[in-house]
Design a protein around this motif. Structure first.
Motif, PDB file in Angstrom:
ATOM      1  N   ASP A 187     -32.206  -0.983 -58.979  1.00 20.50           N
ATOM      2  CA  ASP A 187     -32.227   0.261 -59.770  1.00 20.50           C
ATOM      3  C   ASP A 187     -33.029   1.459 -58.309  1.00 20.50           C
ATOM      4  OD1 ASP A 187     -31.400  -0.581 -61.793  1.00 20.50           O
ATOM      5  OD2 ASP A 187     -33.767  -1.220 -62.659  1.00 20.50           O
ATOM      6  N   ARG A 190     -29.901   1.849 -56.211  1.00 25.58           N
ATOM      7  CA  ARG A 190     -28.569   2.722 -56.462  1.00 25.58           C
ATOM      8  C   ARG A 190     -28.762   3.867 -56.859  1.00 25.58           C
ATOM      9  NH1 ARG A 190     -28.304  -0.023 -61.120  1.00 25.58           N
ATOM     10  NH2 ARG A 190     -26.281  -1.842 -60.427  1.00 25.58           N
ATOM     11  N   LEU A 194     -26.680   7.268 -55.246  1.00 28.30           N
ATOM     12  CA  LEU A 194     -27.279   8.703 -56.078  1.00 28.30           C
ATOM     13  C   LEU A 194     -27.892  10.040 -55.634  1.00 28.30           C
ATOM     14  CD1 LEU A 194     -27.049   7.042 -59.300  1.00 28.30           C
ATOM     15  CD2 LEU A 194     -24.850   7.940 -58.328  1.00 28.30           C
ATOM     16  N   GLY A 239     -25.247  11.577 -60.890  1.00 29.02           N
ATOM     17  CA  GLY A 239     -24.481   9.628 -61.760  1.00 29.02           C
ATOM     18  C   GLY A 239     -24.169   9.724 -63.142  1.00 29.02           C
ATOM     19  N   ASN A 242     -23.359   4.096 -65.253  1.00 28.06           N
ATOM     20  CA  ASN A 242     -22.576   2.299 -64.859  1.00 28.06           C
ATOM     21  C   ASN A 242     -22.298   1.640 -66.059  1.00 28.06           C
ATOM     22  OD1 ASN A 242     -22.228   1.676 -62.401  1.00 28.06           O
ATOM     23  ND2 ASN A 242     -23.896   0.312 -62.910  1.00 28.06           N
ATOM     24  N   HIS A 263     -22.307   1.412 -58.279  1.00 32.66           N
ATOM     25  CA  HIS A 263     -23.067   2.342 -59.026  1.00 32.66           C
ATOM     26  C   HIS A 263     -21.608   3.503 -59.773  1.00 32.66           C
ATOM     27  CE1 HIS A 263     -21.582   5.265 -55.380  1.00 32.66           C
ATOM     28  NE2 HIS A 263     -21.757   5.955 -55.917  1.00 32.66           N
ATOM     29  N   HIS A 265     -20.356   7.643 -60.138  1.00 33.91           N
ATOM     30  CA  HIS A 265     -20.756   9.039 -60.388  1.00 33.91           C
ATOM     31  C   HIS A 265     -19.817  10.028 -60.567  1.00 33.91           C
ATOM     32  CE1 HIS A 265     -19.696   8.576 -55.914  1.00 33.91           C
ATOM     33  NE2 HIS A 265     -19.033  10.163 -56.416  1.00 33.91           N
TER      34      HIS A 265
END
Length: 340
Positions: A187, A190, A194, A239, A242, A263, A265
């Motif tokens: 997490d 990611r 981003l 972001g 996902n 991820h 975006h």
């Protein structure tokens, strides 16, 4: 049966003689879970992937591709099919078959306990005789009784992460998230990626990641994109939801981990005032159909790879790959306007 039984006994009540007790290391080895598959099986799956992938790509065959790809990798490939189908015949280039070179492949096959998903990672090259340039993850799809490529990230640099291997050459899988033995989980990684796209790493990106070629490239994408229109338009990254939360992690020789994750975006381009418009290019045609827009929102699905230390400190982004998977925006409801 009685005669056979008698032949196996000593004729007394004492137990049958046995060989020496296994050593502590041998007992420990016997207690280890089995590997996800053998090296030979992994190489065969990579060869199978290359062969089927070539056939599917040559024909834009989504159903066939679905037999060797899943997750973010399949979404990225399907978007390439769609983009190609939006081109005119003269704009398309002939498909050139290729294959992963199994001779130079570096396999990272973890031991997997009963009931856990089976997967393996590999450092691969698409050119025979060249050093690996991509980190890939293959996962078993038990419902279909087959292995499929689910993730592949291009490496930025020639040095491969030093994955820890046991005495038999198998890798050690670790938890990719919520792992107290690692400085960062998926997490957090990611979020750093981003931020690289959204701000050029100014908020969390440069805190979560140390400087690397992969991070620098993401920051370069941000810096060049947000200034592409000058004062006539804007481009912003953010972001997005996902859909591919699976992540894979292997212990590295320094006690940290190599983590492979995905991820999603967005990039939103917009004009800054009336009287100008965004004219989609040929690569946008499959989604935007050559219709001018006042703004365009692109979606990208990406695969990322990072090394994470065991102790507090920044991680290192070692690779990533992105593909545009969607584009949309309100059309211009007027006569053609100046193009930006």
């Amino acid at each position: 049966m009685a005669l056979a039984a008698s032949a196996c006994t000593s004729g007394s009540d004492s137990p049958t003689a046995k060989g020496p007790a296994p050593s502590a290391s041998a007992r420990k080895q016997q207690e280890l879970p089995p590997s996800a598959l053998t090296k030979q099986q992994a190489l065969a799956e990579i060869d199978r992937y290359s062969a089927v992938n070539n056939k599917a790509n040559a024909e834009n065959d989504r159903s066939l591709l679905d037999t060797v790809e899943d997750g973010p990798m399949y979404a990225m490939s399907i978007s390439e099919f769609k983009e190609s189908e939006g081109l005119t015949a003269s704009e398309r280039t002939a498909y050139e078959p290729w294959a992963y070179d199994t001779q130079s492949a570096q396999l990272y096959i973890p031991r997997i306990a009963d009931g856990q998903p089976r997967w393996f990672a590999a450092a691969l090259s698409g050119t025979k005789g060249k050093a690996p340039s991509r980190l890939a993850v293959f996962a078993e799809q038990p419902q279909h009784h087959r292995w499929e490529l689910v993730s592949a990230a291009d490496l930025y640099g020639t040095d491969l992460p030093k994955v820890a291997l046991d005495a038999d050459g198998y890798a050690i899988a670790v938890a990719a998230n919520g792992n107290k033995d690692l400085a960062a989980g998926t997490d957090l990684l990611r979020n750093g990626v981003l931020d690289n796209f959204a701000t050029g790493g100014q908020n969390s990106g440069k805190k979560i990641f140390t400087e690397s070629k992969a991070s620098s490239q993401q920051i370069k994408v941000h810096d060049e994109t947000v200034t592409q229109y000058g004062n006539k338009g804007t481009s912003t990254f953010a972001g997005a939801a996902n859909r591919y939360g699976d992540a894979y992690a292997l212990k590295t020789a320094d006690g940290g981990a190599l983590v492979l994750f995905s991820h999603t975006h967005t990039q939103t381009d917009a004009v800054t005032h009336h009287g100008i418009q965004l004219n989609p290019g040929k690569d946008d045609r499959a989604w935007l159909h050559d219709i001018p827009r006042t703004s365009i929102r692109y979606e990208f699905v990406c695969n990322d790879a990072a090394t994470v230390p065991a102790k507090a400190g920044p991680s290192t982004l070692v690779g990533y790959t992105c593909a545009r998977t969607d584009a949309s925006g309100p059309p211009v409801n007027s006569a053609p306007l100046p193009r930006i």
